[in-house]
Design a protein around this motif. Structure first.
Motif, PDB file in Angstrom:
ATOM      1  N   ILE A  10      -5.885  -0.672   0.725  1.00 16.22           N
ATOM      2  CA  ILE A  10      -4.879  -1.511   0.091  1.00 16.22           C
ATOM      3  C   ILE A  10      -3.964  -0.624  -0.775  1.00 16.22           C
ATOM      4  N   ALA A  11      -2.661  -0.859  -0.688  1.00 20.23           N
ATOM      5  CA  ALA A  11      -1.642  -0.139  -1.472  1.00 20.23           C
ATOM      6  C   ALA A  11      -1.544   1.350  -1.126  1.00 20.23           C
ATOM      7  N   CYS A  12      -1.944   1.716   0.092  1.00 16.56           N
ATOM      8  CA  CYS A  12      -1.827   3.120   0.523  1.00 16.56           C
ATOM      9  C   CYS A  12      -0.504   3.409   1.227  1.00 16.56           C
ATOM     10  N   GLY A  13       0.195   2.379   1.681  1.00 18.12           N
ATOM     11  CA  GLY A  13       1.483   2.611   2.335  1.00 18.12           C
ATOM     12  C   GLY A  13       1.570   2.122   3.766  1.00 18.12           C
ATOM     13  N   LYS A  14       0.699   1.181   4.138  1.00 20.26           N
ATOM     14  CA  LYS A  14       0.760   0.634   5.501  1.00 20.26           C
ATOM     15  C   LYS A  14       2.106  -0.027   5.778  1.00 20.26           C
ATOM     16  N   LYS A  19       7.305  -0.120   8.630  1.00 18.51           N
ATOM     17  CA  LYS A  19       8.771  -0.164   8.676  1.00 18.51           C
ATOM     18  C   LYS A  19       9.341   0.974   9.518  1.00 18.51           C
ATOM     19  N   ARG A  20       8.675   2.117   9.517  1.00 17.22           N
ATOM     20  CA  ARG A  20       9.142   3.235  10.334  1.00 17.22           C
ATOM     21  C   ARG A  20       8.955   2.914  11.819  1.00 17.22           C
ATOM     22  N   LEU A 169      -2.590   9.785   8.010  1.00 17.65           N
ATOM     23  CA  LEU A 169      -1.459  10.307   7.248  1.00 17.65           C
ATOM     24  C   LEU A 169      -1.687   9.997   5.778  1.00 17.65           C
ATOM     25  N   THR A 170      -1.414  10.975   4.930  1.00 13.45           N
ATOM     26  CA  THR A 170      -1.586  10.796   3.494  1.00 13.45           C
ATOM     27  C   THR A 170      -0.247  10.440   2.869  1.00 13.45           C
ATOM     28  N   ASN A 171      -0.237   9.345   2.124  1.00 12.07           N
ATOM     29  CA  ASN A 171       0.955   8.909   1.404  1.00 12.07           C
ATOM     30  C   ASN A 171       0.688   9.158  -0.075  1.00 12.07           C
ATOM     31  N   PHE A 178       6.510  11.470   3.537  1.00 11.09           N
ATOM     32  CA  PHE A 178       5.631  10.547   4.266  1.00 11.09           C
ATOM     33  C   PHE A 178       6.378   9.929   5.444  1.00 11.09           C
ATOM     34  N   GLU A 179       7.622   9.486   5.224  1.00 13.25           N
ATOM     35  CA  GLU A 179       8.403   8.894   6.313  1.00 13.25           C
ATOM     36  C   GLU A 179       8.628   9.899   7.439  1.00 13.25           C
TER      37      GLU A 179
END
Length: 193
Positions: A10-14, A19-20, A169-171, A178-179
């Motif tokens: 949770i809150a890692c950037g999924k 969106k990418r 992938l690490t955000n 990251f993107e």
């Protein structure tokens, strides 16, 4: 069509990763959105959840399930089979309506916890450090640090998710980097699809 299971804490950037994929016109099915739709539109699911919890209000359900693992399992028992059915139907529709689509993504935050590993051709985990995760969660959802810690602890650790995934992938907070990493992975996935 190659189906990628996208997971992560949770809150890692999924959402950022999703969106990418969408920007590259890759179809995305988000199981959190499916769950929300079921809780607001499915009379049968609403009936079962109200019988079990007395409410379908998401904020109230969240408090209950992250304070009691038995309550969480009870809600998952109600929701997961129907979520799985909806995802399966949407993927089948996608295969019929867009046969040239070579890649699709299904976002499943609790992919490993729900035992859905075998449903995907590859699994991608989005991870970050636990401290960063809690900080983001408190800010995003305006919740207490204590509830954020319970929510993070209720999930499989990020390191375990990464170990069990084909890609991770690490955000770590640097959004442009990251993107770029997500875009590079998308290119790799498209070439192998």
């Amino acid at each position: 069509m190659k189906v990628i299971g996208l997971t992560g804490g949770i809150a890692c950037g999924k959402t950022l990763a999703t969106k990418r994929f969408q920007a590259k016109e890759i179809p995305v099915i988000d199981t959190d959105q499916v769950a929300r739709q079921l809780l607001t539109h499915s009379k049968e699911i609403q009936k079962q959840v109200k019988m079990a919890f007395g409410t379908c209000e998401r904020a109230e359900l969240r408090k209950r399930i992250f304070n009691d693992s038995n309550q969480r399992k009870k809600l998952e028992t109600i929701l997961h089979p129907e979520i799985h059915r909806v995802v399966k139907d949407r993927l089948e529709d996608l295969r019929k309506t867009s046969p040239s689509t070579d890649l699709a993504v299904v976002v499943v935050p609790l992919l490993f916890e729900a035992g859905w590993e075998s449903h995907f051709d590859s699994i991608l985990s989005i991870i970050c450090g636990a401290t960063e995760q809690i900080t983001r969660l408190v800010a995003r959802d305006e919740i207490s640090n204590e509830l954020a810690q319970k929510m993070v602890s209720a999930q499989l650790s990020n390191s375990e998710k990464a170990k069990r995934s084909d890609f991770s992938l690490t955000n770590d907070g640097d959004i442009p980097s990251f993107e770029k990493a997500v875009d590079h992975l998308i290119q790799e996935l498209q070439q192998s699809a």
